[in-house]
Design a protein around this motif. Structure first.
Motif, PDB file in Angstrom:
ATOM      1  N   GLY A 113       0.818  -1.215   0.000  1.00 16.45           N
ATOM      2  CA  GLY A 113       0.000   0.000   0.000  1.00 16.45           C
ATOM      3  C   GLY A 113       0.848   1.258   0.000  1.00 16.45           C
ATOM      4  N   ALA A 114       1.910   1.257   0.788  1.00 15.70           N
ATOM      5  CA  ALA A 114       2.796   2.428   0.845  1.00 15.70           C
ATOM      6  C   ALA A 114       3.519   2.637  -0.477  1.00 15.70           C
ATOM      7  CB  ALA A 114       3.802   2.267   1.985  1.00 15.70           C
ATOM      8  N   LEU A 115       3.969   1.549  -1.096  1.00 10.33           N
ATOM      9  CA  LEU A 115       4.693   1.678  -2.358  1.00 10.33           C
ATOM     10  C   LEU A 115       3.769   2.029  -3.522  1.00 10.33           C
ATOM     11  CD1 LEU A 115       7.297  -1.208  -2.045  1.00 10.33           C
ATOM     12  CD2 LEU A 115       7.744   1.262  -2.055  1.00 10.33           C
ATOM     13  N   HIS A 116       2.479   1.853  -3.337  1.00 14.90           N
ATOM     14  CA  HIS A 116       1.536   2.259  -4.386  1.00 14.90           C
ATOM     15  C   HIS A 116       1.596   3.772  -4.584  1.00 14.90           C
ATOM     16  CE1 HIS A 116      -2.404   3.060  -6.272  1.00 14.90           C
ATOM     17  NE2 HIS A 116      -2.116   1.938  -6.910  1.00 14.90           N
ATOM     18  N   GLU A 117       2.003   4.488  -3.557  1.00 16.80           N
ATOM     19  CA  GLU A 117       2.120   5.945  -3.616  1.00 16.80           C
ATOM     20  C   GLU A 117       3.330   6.379  -4.444  1.00 16.80           C
ATOM     21  OE1 GLU A 117       2.294   7.016   0.523  1.00 16.80           O
ATOM     22  OE2 GLU A 117       0.314   6.170   0.912  1.00 16.80           O
ATOM     23  N   GLY A 118       4.281   5.467  -4.671  1.00 20.34           N
ATOM     24  CA  GLY A 118       5.468   5.795  -5.459  1.00 20.34           C
ATOM     25  C   GLY A 118       6.715   5.159  -4.874  1.00 20.34           C
ATOM     26  N   SER A 119       7.813   5.334  -5.556  1.00 20.84           N
ATOM     27  CA  SER A 119       9.104   4.779  -5.154  1.00 20.84           C
ATOM     28  C   SER A 119       9.539   5.370  -3.811  1.00 20.84           C
ATOM     29  CB  SER A 119      10.143   5.101  -6.232  1.00 20.84           C
ATOM     30  OG  SER A 119      11.421   4.686  -5.828  1.00 20.84           O
ATOM     31  N   LEU A 120      10.068   4.511  -2.950  1.00 20.52           N
ATOM     32  CA  LEU A 120      10.547   4.961  -1.637  1.00 20.52           C
ATOM     33  C   LEU A 120      11.869   4.299  -1.305  1.00 20.52           C
ATOM     34  CD1 LEU A 120       7.225   4.678   0.430  1.00 20.52           C
ATOM     35  CD2 LEU A 120       8.347   6.796  -0.285  1.00 20.52           C
ATOM     36  N   ARG A 121      12.708   5.029  -0.578  1.00 22.52           N
ATOM     37  CA  ARG A 121      13.918   4.440  -0.016  1.00 22.52           C
ATOM     38  C   ARG A 121      13.538   3.672   1.236  1.00 22.52           C
ATOM     39  NH1 ARG A 121      18.434   9.051  -0.129  1.00 22.52           N
ATOM     40  NH2 ARG A 121      19.735   7.270   0.401  1.00 22.52           N
ATOM     41  N   PHE A 122      14.443   2.805   1.698  1.00 18.01           N
ATOM     42  CA  PHE A 122      14.144   1.922   2.820  1.00 18.01           C
ATOM     43  C   PHE A 122      13.647   2.689   4.037  1.00 18.01           C
ATOM     44  CE2 PHE A 122      15.103  -0.584   6.565  1.00 18.01           C
ATOM     45  CZ  PHE A 122      14.634  -1.839   6.217  1.00 18.01           C
ATOM     46  N   ASN A 123      14.384   3.719   4.459  1.00 15.81           N
ATOM     47  CA  ASN A 123      13.992   4.447   5.669  1.00 15.81           C
ATOM     48  C   ASN A 123      12.708   5.251   5.478  1.00 15.81           C
ATOM     49  OD1 ASN A 123      15.905   3.523   7.534  1.00 15.81           O
ATOM     50  ND2 ASN A 123      17.449   4.931   6.726  1.00 15.81           N
ATOM     51  N   GLU A 124      12.472   5.737   4.266  1.00 22.62           N
ATOM     52  CA  GLU A 124      11.200   6.411   3.980  1.00 22.62           C
ATOM     53  C   GLU A 124      10.045   5.419   4.127  1.00 22.62           C
ATOM     54  OE1 GLU A 124      12.442   9.718   0.612  1.00 22.62           O
ATOM     55  OE2 GLU A 124      12.139   7.626  -0.027  1.00 22.62           O
ATOM     56  N   LEU A 125      10.268   4.223   3.617  1.00 22.79           N
ATOM     57  CA  LEU A 125       9.251   3.175   3.702  1.00 22.79           C
ATOM     58  C   LEU A 125       9.021   2.757   5.155  1.00 22.79           C
ATOM     59  CD1 LEU A 125       7.378   1.366   2.081  1.00 22.79           C
ATOM     60  CD2 LEU A 125       9.309  -0.152   1.653  1.00 22.79           C
ATOM     61  N   ARG A 126      10.102   2.668   5.911  1.00 19.18           N
ATOM     62  CA  ARG A 126       9.974   2.291   7.325  1.00 19.18           C
ATOM     63  C   ARG A 126       9.202   3.347   8.112  1.00 19.18           C
ATOM     64  NH1 ARG A 126      13.440   1.936  12.139  1.00 19.18           N
ATOM     65  NH2 ARG A 126      14.913   3.272  11.072  1.00 19.18           N
ATOM     66  N   ARG A 127       9.418   4.597   7.798  1.00 14.70           N
ATOM     67  CA  ARG A 127       8.646   5.660   8.465  1.00 14.70           C
ATOM     68  C   ARG A 127       7.182   5.633   8.039  1.00 14.70           C
ATOM     69  NH1 ARG A 127      13.513   8.388   7.679  1.00 14.70           N
ATOM     70  NH2 ARG A 127      12.816   9.324   5.718  1.00 14.70           N
TER      71      ARG A 127
ATOM     72  N   ARG B 214      22.502   3.985  -2.369  1.00  7.99           N
ATOM     73  CA  ARG B 214      21.099   4.401  -2.379  1.00  7.99           C
ATOM     74  C   ARG B 214      20.285   3.244  -2.950  1.00  7.99           C
ATOM     75  NH1 ARG B 214      17.866   9.473  -3.449  1.00  7.99           N
ATOM     76  NH2 ARG B 214      15.918   8.643  -4.269  1.00  7.99           N
ATOM     77  N   VAL B 215      19.262   2.842  -2.208  1.00  4.07           N
ATOM     78  CA  VAL B 215      18.397   1.750  -2.651  1.00  4.07           C
ATOM     79  C   VAL B 215      16.960   2.251  -2.646  1.00  4.07           C
ATOM     80  CG1 VAL B 215      17.629  -0.611  -2.219  1.00  4.07           C
ATOM     81  CG2 VAL B 215      19.983   0.036  -1.692  1.00  4.07           C
ATOM     82  N   ASP B 216      16.311   2.132  -3.791  1.00  2.00           N
ATOM     83  CA  ASP B 216      14.920   2.526  -3.926  1.00  2.00           C
ATOM     84  C   ASP B 216      14.079   1.284  -4.181  1.00  2.00           C
ATOM     85  OD1 ASP B 216      14.946   5.568  -3.990  1.00  2.00           O
ATOM     86  OD2 ASP B 216      16.452   5.097  -5.511  1.00  2.00           O
ATOM     87  N   TYR B 217      12.852   1.321  -3.687  1.00  2.00           N
ATOM     88  CA  TYR B 217      11.903   0.228  -3.882  1.00  2.00           C
ATOM     89  C   TYR B 217      10.675   0.783  -4.584  1.00  2.00           C
ATOM     90  CZ  TYR B 217      14.806  -2.229  -0.540  1.00  2.00           C
ATOM     91  OH  TYR B 217      15.871  -2.820   0.093  1.00  2.00           O
ATOM     92  N   GLU B 218      10.181   0.018  -5.546  1.00  2.00           N
ATOM     93  CA  GLU B 218       8.957   0.407  -6.232  1.00  2.00           C
ATOM     94  C   GLU B 218       8.193  -0.854  -6.631  1.00  2.00           C
ATOM     95  OE1 GLU B 218       9.807   2.584  -9.794  1.00  2.00           O
ATOM     96  OE2 GLU B 218      11.281   1.117 -10.467  1.00  2.00           O
ATOM     97  N   LEU B 219       6.926  -0.686  -6.910  1.00  3.80           N
ATOM     98  CA  LEU B 219       6.100  -1.802  -7.328  1.00  3.80           C
ATOM     99  C   LEU B 219       6.366  -2.143  -8.786  1.00  3.80           C
ATOM    100  CD1 LEU B 219       2.645  -0.883  -5.741  1.00  3.80           C
ATOM    101  CD2 LEU B 219       4.375  -2.465  -4.866  1.00  3.80           C
ATOM    102  N   THR B 220       6.310  -3.424  -9.083  1.00  6.12           N
ATOM    103  CA  THR B 220       6.325  -3.885 -10.468  1.00  6.12           C
ATOM    104  C   THR B 220       4.897  -3.738 -11.012  1.00  6.12           C
ATOM    105  OG1 THR B 220       5.723  -6.135  -9.846  1.00  6.12           O
ATOM    106  CG2 THR B 220       8.105  -5.608  -9.909  1.00  6.12           C
ATOM    107  N   PRO B 221       4.684  -3.941 -12.300  1.00  5.83           N
ATOM    108  CA  PRO B 221       3.303  -3.908 -12.798  1.00  5.83           C
ATOM    109  C   PRO B 221       2.387  -4.884 -12.062  1.00  5.83           C
ATOM    110  CG  PRO B 221       4.821  -3.733 -14.632  1.00  5.83           C
ATOM    111  CD  PRO B 221       5.656  -4.023 -13.399  1.00  5.83           C
ATOM    112  N   LEU B 222       2.875  -6.094 -11.789  1.00  4.81           N
ATOM    113  CA  LEU B 222       2.078  -7.053 -11.016  1.00  4.81           C
ATOM    114  C   LEU B 222       1.837  -6.537  -9.601  1.00  4.81           C
ATOM    115  CD1 LEU B 222       0.702  -9.787 -10.612  1.00  4.81           C
ATOM    116  CD2 LEU B 222       2.974 -10.765 -10.124  1.00  4.81           C
ATOM    117  N   GLY B 223       2.856  -5.946  -9.008  1.00  2.77           N
ATOM    118  CA  GLY B 223       2.709  -5.370  -7.675  1.00  2.77           C
ATOM    119  C   GLY B 223       1.666  -4.267  -7.639  1.00  2.77           C
ATOM    120  N   HIS B 224       1.605  -3.455  -8.694  1.00  2.00           N
ATOM    121  CA  HIS B 224       0.585  -2.398  -8.785  1.00  2.00           C
ATOM    122  C   HIS B 224      -0.817  -3.002  -8.812  1.00  2.00           C
ATOM    123  CE1 HIS B 224       2.002   1.716  -9.020  1.00  2.00           C
ATOM    124  NE2 HIS B 224       3.108   1.259  -9.572  1.00  2.00           N
TER     125      HIS B 224
END
Length: 131
Positions: free
Chosen positions: A39-53, A87-97
């Protein structure tokens, strides 16, 4: 690369069968941290600590394990950039979306019906002698 399938793997997927690989993916997606991470990554790409927050309450260890499982299942893409510090970014794949949109529909439905849920809990607790 050709993947050879066993006779068991040629059967249709059935999440109710304990041997079905879809059961593990369902657990990754519907577990508390998996659903919130998607759900959080649906909003867009996030770094690990951004995602953790964003996913309040998740530990580093659980978020890391969740991201690994979702990446393995093809729902999350991890992009590591060779910078210092890395720097590590995480984002949804098309299937993840696709999966996240369905989860978010359920989440929004539940949030919209929380008054009913809270009233049901209160009735239940009263019937059981209070909590």
């Amino acid at each position: 690369m050709t993947i050879e399938r066993t006779p068991e793997q040629d059967l249709p997927f059935d999440v109710f069968s304990k041997a079905c690989p879809s059961r593990g993916t369902l657990e990754h997606v519907t577990g508390r941290w998996g659903a919130l991470t998607l759900g959080a990554l649906h909003e867009g790409s996030l770094r690990f600590n951004e995602l953790r927050r964003r996913v309040d309450g998740v530990s580093e260890k659980m978020l890391s394990q969740t991201l690994h499982a979702l990446e393995r299942d093809g729902l999350v893409h991890r992009e590591a950039q060779p910078t210092n510090p890395p720097r590590v970014d995480y984002e949804l794949t098309p299937l993840g979306h696709e999966v996240a949109e369905r989860l978010l529909a359920l989440i929004h439905h539940l949030q919209g019906r929380m008054d009913d849920v809270l009233a049901a809990r209160e009735r239940y607790d009263e019937m059981r002698g209070g909590r």
